[in-house]
Motif scaffolding. Structure first.
Motif, short mmCIF file in Angstrom:
data_model
loop_
_atom_site.label_atom_id
_atom_site.label_comp_id
_atom_site.label_asym_id
_atom_site.label_seq_id
_atom_site.Cartn_x
_atom_site.Cartn_y
_atom_site.Cartn_z
N ALA A 101 0.83 -1.21 0.00
CA ALA A 101 0.00 0.00 0.00
C ALA A 101 0.86 1.25 0.00
CB ALA A 101 -0.93 0.00 1.21
N LEU A 102 1.88 1.27 0.86
CA LEU A 102 2.72 2.47 0.95
C LEU A 102 3.54 2.68 -0.32
CD1 LEU A 102 3.77 2.15 4.69
CD2 LEU A 102 2.09 3.74 3.69
N VAL A 103 3.95 1.61 -0.96
CA VAL A 103 4.64 1.73 -2.26
C VAL A 103 3.68 2.29 -3.31
CG1 VAL A 103 5.62 0.36 -4.17
CG2 VAL A 103 6.46 0.04 -1.83
N GLU A 104 2.44 1.82 -3.29
CA GLU A 104 1.45 2.35 -4.23
C GLU A 104 1.19 3.84 -3.99
OE1 GLU A 104 -3.23 1.60 -4.98
OE2 GLU A 104 -1.96 -0.19 -5.11
N LEU A 105 1.16 4.25 -2.73
CA LEU A 105 0.88 5.64 -2.38
C LEU A 105 2.07 6.58 -2.61
CD1 LEU A 105 -1.11 5.08 0.93
CD2 LEU A 105 -2.04 5.95 -1.24
N TYR A 106 3.29 6.11 -2.28
CA TYR A 106 4.46 7.00 -2.25
C TYR A 106 5.59 6.63 -3.20
CZ TYR A 106 2.13 8.34 2.06
OH TYR A 106 1.19 8.75 2.98
N GLY A 107 5.45 5.54 -3.94
CA GLY A 107 6.52 5.10 -4.81
C GLY A 107 7.41 4.09 -4.10
N PRO A 108 8.25 3.38 -4.85
CA PRO A 108 9.02 2.27 -4.28
C PRO A 108 9.97 2.67 -3.14
CG PRO A 108 9.07 2.16 -6.67
CD PRO A 108 8.41 3.46 -6.31
N GLU A 109 10.76 3.70 -3.33
CA GLU A 109 11.75 4.03 -2.30
C GLU A 109 11.09 4.62 -1.06
OE1 GLU A 109 15.82 6.57 -1.52
OE2 GLU A 109 15.17 6.23 -3.57
N GLY A 160 9.76 9.60 7.99
CA GLY A 160 10.17 8.26 7.62
C GLY A 160 11.63 7.98 7.95
N THR A 161 12.09 6.90 7.38
CA THR A 161 13.43 6.42 7.61
C THR A 161 14.07 6.14 6.27
OG1 THR A 161 12.50 5.33 9.53
CG2 THR A 161 14.73 4.76 8.96
N GLY A 162 15.30 6.51 6.12
CA GLY A 162 15.98 6.29 4.86
C GLY A 162 17.22 5.46 5.03
N GLN A 163 17.99 5.37 4.01
CA GLN A 163 19.23 4.61 4.01
C GLN A 163 20.40 5.57 3.86
OE1 GLN A 163 19.43 1.24 4.31
NE2 GLN A 163 17.23 1.23 4.58
N GLU A 164 21.51 5.19 4.47
CA GLU A 164 22.74 5.92 4.23
C GLU A 164 23.13 5.73 2.77
OE1 GLU A 164 24.43 7.95 6.01
OE2 GLU A 164 23.44 7.66 7.93
N PRO A 165 23.64 6.75 2.12
CA PRO A 165 24.08 6.55 0.74
C PRO A 165 25.17 5.50 0.69
CG PRO A 165 24.16 8.89 1.38
CD PRO A 165 23.84 8.09 2.61
N THR A 166 25.14 4.69 -0.36
CA THR A 166 26.18 3.68 -0.53
C THR A 166 27.35 4.31 -1.28
OG1 THR A 166 25.11 2.92 -2.54
CG2 THR A 166 24.59 1.73 -0.51
N GLN A 167 28.53 3.83 -0.98
CA GLN A 167 29.72 4.40 -1.62
C GLN A 167 30.35 3.44 -2.56
OE1 GLN A 167 32.27 5.82 1.47
NE2 GLN A 167 30.64 6.94 2.44
#
Length: 167
Positions: A101-109, A160-167
């Protein structure tokens, strides 16, 4: 299996109708009272539709909303000894429905990030959520892998919560 797909779709639909900012949710539905109908599409896909919403409830925070999803029950009218109450929702189905549901509402990431945040809130801020620590941790781990792994950090916009950028 059709019953699992129906349960996941119910979780998805109820999540779509949930307003986490204003903390308003549909009153938990009566599964056997016809609040939902489902049918097969011409392509064979299972389609589920909410047909009746008895009322909205205010003051429902995310952990309480997830607890309500997990407590959905149905009556097994064909049980040998009359009828029995069956647990409709498993943690995996509820969490998957929330995520979809949240992917449908806000997009995959962003939808995946929001699902992670909700599940961690459920685990950490609800007595019932603590019971599901293992299931939440496993499902959040899968979602983190989808985002590329790495430690969680707050999203730039503070939600929300995100991810640290990958290097």
């Amino acid at each position: 299996e059709d019953s699992a797909r129906v349960a996941e779709e119910i979780a998805k639909l109820l999540t779509i109708y949930y307003d986490d900012v204003r903390r308003i949710a549909l009153r938990p539905p009566e599964i056997n009272a016809g609040d939902f109908i489902f049918r097969r599409s011409p392509t064979g896909e299972l389609e589920l539709r909410l047909t009746a919403a008895t009322a909205f409830e205010a003051g429902i925070d995310v952990p309480t909303f997830i607890s309500q999803l997990l407590s959905l029950e149905t009556v097994d009218w064909e049980a040998r000894r009359g009828h029995g109450i069956l647990q409709l929702m498993t943690p995996e189905l509820a969490f998957s429905g929330i995520h979809r549901a949240l992917v449908e509402l806000y997009g995959p990431e962003r939808g995946t990030q929001q699902a992670i945040q909700w599940l961690l809130m459920f685990r950490d801020f609800s007595g019932e959520g603590a019971i599901f620590t293992r299931e939440v941790t496993r499902f959040v781990g899968k979602l983190q892998e989808q985002l590329g792994g790495g430690p969680l950090r707050p999203m730039a916009d503070g939600s929300g919560t995100g991810q640290e950028p990958t290097q």
